[in-house]
Design a protein around this motif. Structure first.
Motif, mmCIF file in Angstrom:
data_model
loop_
_atom_site.group_PDB
_atom_site.id
_atom_site.type_symbol
_atom_site.label_atom_id
_atom_site.label_comp_id
_atom_site.label_asym_id
_atom_site.label_seq_id
_atom_site.Cartn_x
_atom_site.Cartn_y
_atom_site.Cartn_z
ATOM 1 N N ALA A 16 0.836 -1.210 0.000
ATOM 2 C CA ALA A 16 0.000 0.000 0.000
ATOM 3 C C ALA A 16 0.867 1.254 0.000
ATOM 4 O O ALA A 16 0.574 2.217 -0.714
ATOM 5 C CB ALA A 16 -0.942 -0.010 1.206
ATOM 6 N N LEU A 17 1.940 1.233 0.776
ATOM 7 C CA LEU A 17 2.820 2.404 0.863
ATOM 8 C C LEU A 17 3.583 2.665 -0.435
ATOM 9 O O LEU A 17 3.763 3.812 -0.834
ATOM 10 C CB LEU A 17 3.825 2.216 2.003
ATOM 11 N N PHE A 18 4.056 1.606 -1.078
ATOM 12 C CA PHE A 18 4.931 1.773 -2.231
ATOM 13 C C PHE A 18 4.226 1.668 -3.576
ATOM 14 O O PHE A 18 4.673 2.251 -4.552
ATOM 15 C CB PHE A 18 6.088 0.766 -2.181
ATOM 16 N N GLN A 19 3.130 0.901 -3.647
ATOM 17 C CA GLN A 19 2.471 0.721 -4.936
ATOM 18 C C GLN A 19 1.210 1.570 -5.082
ATOM 19 O O GLN A 19 0.742 1.756 -6.194
ATOM 20 C CB GLN A 19 2.068 -0.752 -5.140
ATOM 21 N N GLY A 20 0.665 2.052 -3.998
ATOM 22 C CA GLY A 20 -0.584 2.788 -4.080
ATOM 23 C C GLY A 20 -1.772 1.839 -4.064
ATOM 24 O O GLY A 20 -1.626 0.622 -4.082
ATOM 25 N N LYS A 21 -2.952 2.431 -4.043
ATOM 26 C CA LYS A 21 -4.162 1.635 -3.805
ATOM 27 C C LYS A 21 -4.432 0.593 -4.880
ATOM 28 O O LYS A 21 -4.774 -0.548 -4.556
ATOM 29 C CB LYS A 21 -5.368 2.545 -3.613
ATOM 30 N N TRP A 22 -4.307 0.935 -6.150
ATOM 31 C CA TRP A 22 -4.697 -0.006 -7.205
ATOM 32 C C TRP A 22 -3.698 -1.119 -7.419
ATOM 33 O O TRP A 22 -4.066 -2.303 -7.470
ATOM 34 C CB TRP A 22 -4.973 0.725 -8.517
ATOM 35 N N LYS A 23 -2.443 -0.790 -7.549
ATOM 36 C CA LYS A 23 -1.448 -1.842 -7.791
ATOM 37 C C LYS A 23 -1.311 -2.759 -6.577
ATOM 38 O O LYS A 23 -1.139 -3.969 -6.723
ATOM 39 C CB LYS A 23 -0.103 -1.241 -8.187
ATOM 40 N N ALA A 24 -1.386 -2.192 -5.389
ATOM 41 C CA ALA A 24 -1.320 -3.021 -4.179
ATOM 42 C C ALA A 24 -2.516 -3.972 -4.119
ATOM 43 O O ALA A 24 -2.354 -5.163 -3.841
ATOM 44 C CB ALA A 24 -1.283 -2.139 -2.932
ATOM 45 N N THR A 25 -3.695 -3.456 -4.413
ATOM 46 C CA THR A 25 -4.894 -4.303 -4.412
ATOM 47 C C THR A 25 -4.766 -5.416 -5.444
ATOM 48 O O THR A 25 -5.065 -6.584 -5.157
ATOM 49 C CB THR A 25 -6.150 -3.451 -4.695
#
Length: 184
Positions: free
Chosen positions: A53-62
């Motif tokens: 979540a910290l490094f990829q952001g909401k969409w890529k992390a999800t």
């Protein structure tokens, strides 16, 4: 005549897909580090969710976490301790695992609110995601063992450990940003 190895479109797709695949592999790797303290093992999975979540952001992390769950559903040995269980959703950790992509999205969304993101906001954003993970995890576990027992085996032993993971992830991101600012 020189030929291009990848077209611009292929390179663009690769730039989008590679971090998602890498994220799922990072999460799978962190899942292998576990300590058993009952039905629900202590792993570094949630640390992985925080870092994604910290490094990829909401969409890529999800999407990274959803890919990880697909890998688990296909029977790949990505679950805690290298277990292969296509029916992971029915196990005692099922609710926690289901919560991961939702928590990653929520944390990523909260992290977008402030720029630059202060340490306290990172910690709070990760704590909100952890609350969601605990809520779904303990709620699902309660169907198997009852609510009181679910709190005893799926919440209280993990509370301080998850706080420590939260602080580690938030600090790591802060250090990374500080170093990135000095190098670039």
């Amino acid at each position: 005549m020189e030929t291009e190895i990848l077209t611009k479109k292929q390179a663009s797709v690769l730039r989008e897909v590679f971090p998602i695949v890498l994220g799922s592999l990072v999460l799978a790797g962190l899942s292998q580090i576990e300590v058993r303290i009952g039905l629900v093992p202590v792993t570094l999975q949630s640390l992985g969710v925080f870092l994604l979540a910290l490094f990829q952001g909401k969409w890529k992390a999800t999407l990274s976490i959803c890919l990880y769950l697909v890998e688990a559903s296909l029977g790949f040995p990505v679950l805690a301790g290298g277990r292969m269980n296509p029916l992971w959703i029915l196990g005692p950790s099922g609710g926690y695992l289901i919560a991961f992509p939702f928590a990653a999205y929520l944390m990523g969304r909260l992290l977008e609110v402030k720029e630059p993101v202060p340490f306290s906001w990172r910690v709070l954003s990760l704590a909100v995601g952890q609350i969601l993970i605990f809520t779904l995890g303990v709620g699902f576990l309660a169907f198997k063992v009852g609510f009181s027992q679910a709190l005893v085996i799926g919440f209280f032993p993990f509370l301080w450990i998850e706080l420590l993971k939260n602080l580690c992830a938030a600090s790591f991101k802060g250090c990374f940003e500080h170093l990135k600012g000095r190098v670039l």
